[in-house]
Each structure stands twice: as C-alpha cells, then as structure tokens.
Design a protein around this motif. Structure first.
Motif, PDB file in Angstrom:
ATOM      1  N   UNK A 422       0.829  -1.207   0.000  1.00 26.35           N
ATOM      2  CA  UNK A 422       0.000   0.000   0.000  1.00 26.35           C
ATOM      3  C   UNK A 422       0.866   1.261   0.000  1.00 26.35           C
ATOM      4  N   UNK A 423       0.294   2.344  -0.546  1.00 34.58           N
ATOM      5  CA  UNK A 423       1.002   3.625  -0.616  1.00 34.58           C
ATOM      6  C   UNK A 423       0.225   4.668   0.174  1.00 34.58           C
ATOM      7  N   UNK A 434       5.525  13.411   1.105  1.00 33.90           N
ATOM      8  CA  UNK A 434       6.111  12.303   0.346  1.00 33.90           C
ATOM      9  C   UNK A 434       5.076  11.183   0.242  1.00 33.90           C
ATOM     10  N   UNK A 435       5.386  10.198  -0.592  1.00 34.09           N
ATOM     11  CA  UNK A 435       4.549   8.995  -0.717  1.00 34.09           C
ATOM     12  C   UNK A 435       5.327   7.822  -0.139  1.00 34.09           C
ATOM     13  N   UNK A 471      13.415   8.928  -2.344  1.00 32.89           N
ATOM     14  CA  UNK A 471      14.046   9.918  -1.471  1.00 32.89           C
ATOM     15  C   UNK A 471      14.400   9.357  -0.103  1.00 32.89           C
ATOM     16  N   UNK A 472      13.893   8.180   0.232  1.00 34.07           N
ATOM     17  CA  UNK A 472      14.195   7.634   1.548  1.00 34.07           C
ATOM     18  C   UNK A 472      13.695   6.213   1.693  1.00 34.07           C
ATOM     19  N   UNK A 473      13.976   5.645   2.878  1.00 37.83           N
ATOM     20  CA  UNK A 473      13.544   4.279   3.151  1.00 37.83           C
ATOM     21  C   UNK A 473      13.473   4.086   4.663  1.00 37.83           C
ATOM     22  N   UNK A 474      12.877   2.970   5.055  1.00 41.20           N
ATOM     23  CA  UNK A 474      12.808   2.619   6.476  1.00 41.20           C
ATOM     24  C   UNK A 474      12.884   1.103   6.592  1.00 41.20           C
ATOM     25  N   UNK A 475      13.773   0.632   7.471  1.00 40.47           N
ATOM     26  CA  UNK A 475      13.907  -0.805   7.711  1.00 40.47           C
ATOM     27  C   UNK A 475      14.082  -1.017   9.204  1.00 40.47           C
ATOM     28  N   UNK A 483      10.269   5.414   0.461  1.00 42.93           N
ATOM     29  CA  UNK A 483       9.745   6.777   0.497  1.00 42.93           C
ATOM     30  C   UNK A 483      10.063   7.454  -0.838  1.00 42.93           C
ATOM     31  N   UNK A 484       9.015   7.839  -1.570  1.00 43.65           N
ATOM     32  CA  UNK A 484       9.159   8.437  -2.893  1.00 43.65           C
ATOM     33  C   UNK A 484       8.703   9.899  -2.880  1.00 43.65           C
TER      34      UNK A 484
END
Length: 715
Positions: A422-423, A434-435, A471-475, A483-484
């Motif tokens: 999901x977005x 951001x998305x 533009x980003x990420x999460x782990x 993150x777009x």
C-alpha cells in the motif's frame, strides 16, 4: 354442514401452502454455509439477493447459485472483485459439484473445509496463501483443480493417491517448493498439468507414465533428465537446471519403461518384468538382473574394504595428532558468534543466494567417534559473507517518523494499493509531503533486511526526469518501507477512469505528452541503465502526474530486485497489460515492457481500461478489440475517447495508432526498442499540424493555434 366443509377447505389450503414452502426452501445446512461465506467475503454488494440472514438461496435466486431441488449444486462467482476469505463451513455443501471463485481478490489460507464431492474447483487468480489442504485428497470425484496465480506456499503433500479422476491440475504461478510427491504417479486420468513458475526441485520422473497431453514445468528448479516418455507430450520445460547429455541407463533388473499395454513385450516369459503392462502388479527379476545385483554387491564390498584399510592406516596417525593437541580450539569463542548468527537467521533455508559470492557453512567440530572419515571426501569452503551496500543520497527514516506523518498509516492517508503493498501520503512537520510504499510481508519477508538495503541502494541510483525519485527508506522492526517523491495529480489511471465533477479530461496534447515522457522513462531503464532494467509492471496506475501533467514512472527497478516478484505480478494476469508470452511463460523481458506500454497508449487513445468485464465479451480485452481497427481511419475515429469531443488532429491520431500497433504485436521480436518508440513520438509531435479547432489548454480557455515545435510535448 357448509361451515364444516369451509373448515376442511381452509385446512387443506394451509397444508398445501406448508408443503409447498417446505419443498421450495433450501436445505438449512446449505443456506447456513452460504450465509457464513457471504459474511466472510465482507458482505459484497455485487452478490445480488445474497443476505447474511437469508434462508432460501435456491428459492430467492441468489446470484451465481444453481440448485437441484433444495440442494445447492453449483457456486459460480468468477471475476466479481470479491474480497475477504472463503469461510469455514463449506464442507456442509455436500451436493456442490462445481465451485468457481476465480479472478477475485480472495485472501487468507485455503480452508480445510471444502465441499467434499466437488468435480470442479477453480480458485485461480486470487491472493490465497498457505498450503493446499489435505481435504482435497478425499475428493475422489474431482476432475478439474485450478489453484494457479495465488500465493500458495510450502510443499505439495503426498495426497494425490485417490484422485484417479483428476484430468486437469493447475498450481502454476505460486510459491510452492520441494520435490513432486510420489502420489502424482497415481493420477491415471491426468491430461493437462501446469506446474510452471514455482520453486519445485528434484526430478520429474514421477510424471513419466501419466497419460499426459500438456505439461508445463517451466521456471522452477527441477534437475535430472526429462523422461523419454514425455517426448510425445506438449511439454514446456525452459527455466530449469536439466542435466545435459544422455540419461544414464536404468539399474540392472529395472523393468522397462512403459506407458500402457501397447508397449508390452510380445513374449510369454512370465519373468520379463513387464507385469504392469500386462495388467498384473507383480514384477520379477530375470537372470540378468540377479547377475547384475551380485556384481554390484561385490563392487560395493571391494570399495568399502579399500577405504576401511585406508582409514585404519590414517586413523592411527590422526588420533596421535589429536591426542597431542587440546580440543578447546575446536569450540573456541571465536566460532560462537558465527554459528549463532547462522542459527538465528531464518533466511538461511529460504533465501536465494547470489552465485557470485562464495557461500557455505563453517564445518562442525570433528567427531572422534565417527566410523568413517567423511571430511576427507567433502572439503568445505570458507565462509564469505556478502557485504551489504549502504544506500546513498537517500534518507533513512524511523517507523515512528513515518507513523506520525501518515497518521499511523490510516485509511485517510491511503493513496492506493498495488501488488507489492500500500502507498500512503505522509506529511512532516516542516510541510514536506512524500509517498510511502509499505511493502507486504509476502513480497519481502521481515527477515530479509539485508536484501532490502541492497534493493534501496539499487533503486536510489535511478535518476531521470520521468522516473519517480526514491528519497528515503525505512527498515525497522521487520518493516520495509520505500519513500518516494509525491506527485499532486495522482495517477494516469485516476485521470482517465475516475469520474470527478471538478476535474477536466485530458486534452490530446497532454495525452501525447504523457506517452512521450513515459516512453523516455522506459528508454532510460532499458537502454541507458547497465545492466538493463525490466520494469515488469507498466500500467496507468504506475504513471504519476505532477502539477504540469508531466509523467513519472513509479516502481521503477522494484520488481527486478524483489524476490518472487514475478510470481506476485503474475497474480495480476488478465489485467490487459500483460504480453502474451508472459501469460505462457511467466517471464518478463524488455519486449514485454514494450507491449505493456502499447496497452497504456491504447488506454490514452480510447479512454478505456485494458480489460473491462462490464463491456460486451468481444470488447473486454482492449488490445484484442482495438488492434484490428488501428489502421482503419473511420474505425479509429470511433474508438477515440469521447471525452476529447473530436478535438484532435487526424494525422497525429493516425501516427499515434501506428506506434501502438508496433508495440502490441503478438510476437515479441517484432516489437521495436523503446528508443525507436521515443523517436516515432518525437516525429509525431514535430509533424503535428495544430489548428484552432484542435488545441486548447488545461484551463479550458478558447482554443488557439500553436507552433508544434514549441509545444510542451517535449518537456
């Protein structure tokens, strides 16, 4: 007297009514099971007449229900966008012979409780997970079983021994693993078997003597040799690890291969070993077989004796060495962290390792009580752990940050849902929007964080004006989020298909502009990136539009990095975007991307969805319906989106259709590379002869003449 007759007449009338009602009512068990099923599927409104309280599905003509007397005999509800699960009471539907819930969005595990007397079961193209329930092994009347294009996992149980009537089996495009069960050999009526695009291993010898006409085992991990009996079968086998060269001869005494009585020996020797061909289950071993076994025993005995002598001569020296050394180093603290990390990682058994890295386990401590020196014959390589690439130029977010920005991933922030997750729309305290794509655990398990970091690192390298920027990420905590950049105007799909009284339809200029920008994004992925990137998921929902209606292709590089992405994507078969060869093989290529892009161009031209079940059958598949008309200018003008109201240049329309025809050709080798598509669209723009009749702007101003060379097509 007359009054008594009236009473008798009234009683008879009531009795007839009661008997009629009883005769017309549905069996209570059947009605109860359907009510539970209705509730489990979230009480869908498209199931007319269905009710969570209804007690007469047969008498009230519930949609998709066929009855005989008071018993339900068929449930056929394909392609209705049903969601939820199947319920838990289907085993009480003992008269149901046909259950078809294919092409829906049903999720969850396949229930153990299924109608026990089914002849046909079709649950294909859903989102079902888990394993195949053992209750299917009891359905002796089953002739057709289709569970393809789901998310089924684990191994196939050895449960097919009693399914002697089964003639079609389809479990393709799932995540099934392990060797084929031995009970497959009992499928004596099997004509068509589809096992492609799973993770099956081992040999396929168990299928050798089945009366198969069609067999697809492509894109698995099968090994060994293909049995000669399958040479006459319509066989698809690519994408496996078959052994090359001639197959080894059978062991001495092995009965000859057979497929039926026609191959039985013409002799009368009762010890010929062809008993199965003659209708008997006995099999003897001839004199040649006995001699072969005796020779084999002597050979094996000689080899064992040789190694035992060798072991004794070396054992004494080995023991002397070991006795002179302390045993502590074999289990020293230096070994503990490495062994512990291997034990605690649940990804060890399931992860597909990169063959370019040297991967192995550290050899265990020497066991001095072993009866044989296995270490001499199985040298162990050294453990080399593949370094994890750190993503560059992207921000690492915490789960807490993203929860705050998305309202704890609330429905109010939901932008859409795709095959990978999901977005959500996320807005931070500084006003930045951001998305956030939250990947499903089925797409990327929680224990594959290193793989996720590699994926982020790869996608972060993609930079193009028409590719949505990462533009980003999460782990964290087993969660994987991308993150777009956010695009205010949403997707092309929304623009074309979601009616909104405040939004204006796309004019012809904008449609060509979107096609050209998307083509340039694909040209970048296919021909600029090295190695080339196959997008695999080209569709209007993945083309995002900014405030100036410039297109940005989302999910670029994602499907080519995710494990099992092809299986997940193939659940969307029938969407209208997929190339014909993908439906056959499950494999995506640069040319299948070109086909999908052609389907998007058709979508832009006609305003229709690539597949629309609400239209007449001959018009449901957009490519199939439109392709024969693309070179007929009269038919073409009738196909154009009515929202354009005729405001388009005829020559431009014709050239646009020519590009589409090239892209959606059935044979992939005839489709052009994306660089040629870009050039064709650029020429279309340059040659366009815009007039006052055809050109307007997005604000609805009076149409005006425009120089095509200065148009914003090229932006």
């Amino acid at each position: 007297m007359m009054e008594n007759w009236r009473r008798v007449e009234l009683v008879l009338t009531l009795l007839v009514c009661v008997l009629g009602c009883v005769n017309g009512a549905t069996d209570p068990n059947d009605a109860s099971a359907l009510r539970v099923m209705f509730s489990s599927m979230n009480s869908p409104g498209q199931l007319t007449q269905w009710s969570a309280n209804g007690d007469d599905p047969c008498g009230q003509n519930w949609k998709g229900i066929t009855c005989s007397g008071s018993r339900v005999t068929e449930i056929k509800l394909p392609g209705l966008a049903l969601s939820g699960s199947l319920g838990y009471q289907l085993d009480s539907l003992t008269a149901v012979m046909n259950l078809d819930l294919s092409n829906n969005n049903l999720a969850g595990a396949l229930p153990y409780q299924l109608p026990p007397n089914l002849q046909r079961l079709n649950l294909a193209n859903n989102k079902l997970s888990g394993g195949i329930p053992y209750s299917i092994s009891l359905m002796r009347s089953l002739t057709y079983l289709n569970l393809g294009h789901n998310q089924l996992q684990s191994q196939l149980g050895d449960m097919f021994g009693q399914l002697t009537s089964l003639s079609t089996l389809d479990v393709s495009f799932n995540l099934l693993t392990g060797d084929l069960p031995e009970s497959f050999s009992s499928l004596s009526s099997m004509k068509s078997m589809y096992l492609q695009s799973n993770q099956f291993t081992g040999a396929i010898d168990v299928l050798a003597n089945l009366p198969l006409e069609n067999l697809n085992v492509a894109n698995n991990r099968f090994t060994g040799w293909i049995p000669s009996q399958l040479n006459s079968v319509n066989l698809q086998k690519d994408g496996n690890n078959w052994n090359s060269g001639p197959a080894p001869p059978p062991p001495p005494g092995t009965p000859p291969a057979h497929k039926g009585p026609s191959q039985k020996s013409g002799g009368n020797d009762s010890s010929s070993g062809s008993g199965a061909g003659g209708g008997s289950k006995k099999s003897g071993i001839g004199a040649g077989g006995i001699a072969g076994i005796i020779i084999s025993i002597f050979l094996v005995g000689g080899i064992v004796a040789f190694f035992l002598v060798k072991r004794r001569s070396r054992r004494s020296s080995d023991i002397e060495k070991l006795d002179n050394q302390p045993l502590a180093p074999l289990s020293s603290t230096n070994d503990v962290p490495e062994m512990k990390s291997m034990q605690t990682s649940s990804a060890v058994n399931t992860k597909i390792f990169d063959t370019s890295a040297s991967i192995n386990l550290r050899p265990p401590p020497i066991d001095r009580h072993k009866s044989f020196d296995e270490e001499e014959f199985s040298p162990k390589p050294v453990v080399v752990k593949k370094p994890v690439t750190t993503p560059i130029n992207v921000t690492s977010y915490s789960v807490a940050d993203l929860q705050m920005a998305t309202g704890s991933f609330s429905v109010d922030h939901l932008l859409g849902e795709g095959l990978f997750g999901r977005v959500y729309r996320a807005e931070f305290d500084d006003g930045k929007v951001v998305a956030v794509k939250k990947l499903d655990s089925a797409t990327l398990p929680s224990d594959m964080s290193d793989d996720f970091t590699e994926i982020v690192a790869s996608i972060s390298l993609l930079h193009h004006p028409n590719v949505t920027e990462l533009v980003g990420y999460c782990s964290e905590h087993g969660q994987h989020l991308l993150v777009y950049e956010f695009h205010k105007n949403g997707s092309l799909h929304d623009f074309l298909h979601l009616s909104d009284e405040y939004s204006k339809p796309l004019i012809w200029n904008s449609r060509v502009k979107i096609a050209l920008g998307t083509a340039r994004a694909l040209e970048y992925l296919h021909e600029v990136c090295s190695p080339s990137i196959v997008h695999k998921n080209i569709k209007s929902a993945n083309i995002l539009l900014d405030t100036e209606l410039n297109p940005h292709l989302s999910d670029s590089g994602l499907a080519s990095c995710l494990p099992h992405a092809d299986q997940v994507l193939n659940q969307n078969a029938g969407s209208g975007y997929g190339a014909p060869e993908v439906a056959m093989s499950g494999h995506y290529t640069l040319k299948s991307d070109v086909y999908s892009f052609g389907a998007v161009m058709l979508e832009l031209l006609t305003g229709r969805k690539p597949f629309d079940s609400s239209r007449p059958r001959s018009e449901q598949s957009l490519v199939r319906w439109a392709t024969p008309q693309l070179h007929d200018i009269d038919a073409l003008s009738k196909m154009v989106d009515p929202e354009l109201k005729g405001l388009y240049p005829v020559k431009s329309l014709s050239r646009f259709a020519d590009v589409i025809a090239l892209c959606v050709q059935p044979e992939p080798e005839f489709r052009p590379p994306m660089s040629e598509v870009v050039q064709a669209l650029v020429r279309l723009v340059q040659r366009a002869n815009m007039s006052k009749r055809t050109i307007g702007n997005e604000q609805g101003e009076t149409p005006r003449a425009v120089n095509p060379d200065t148009q914003d097509y090229m932006s």
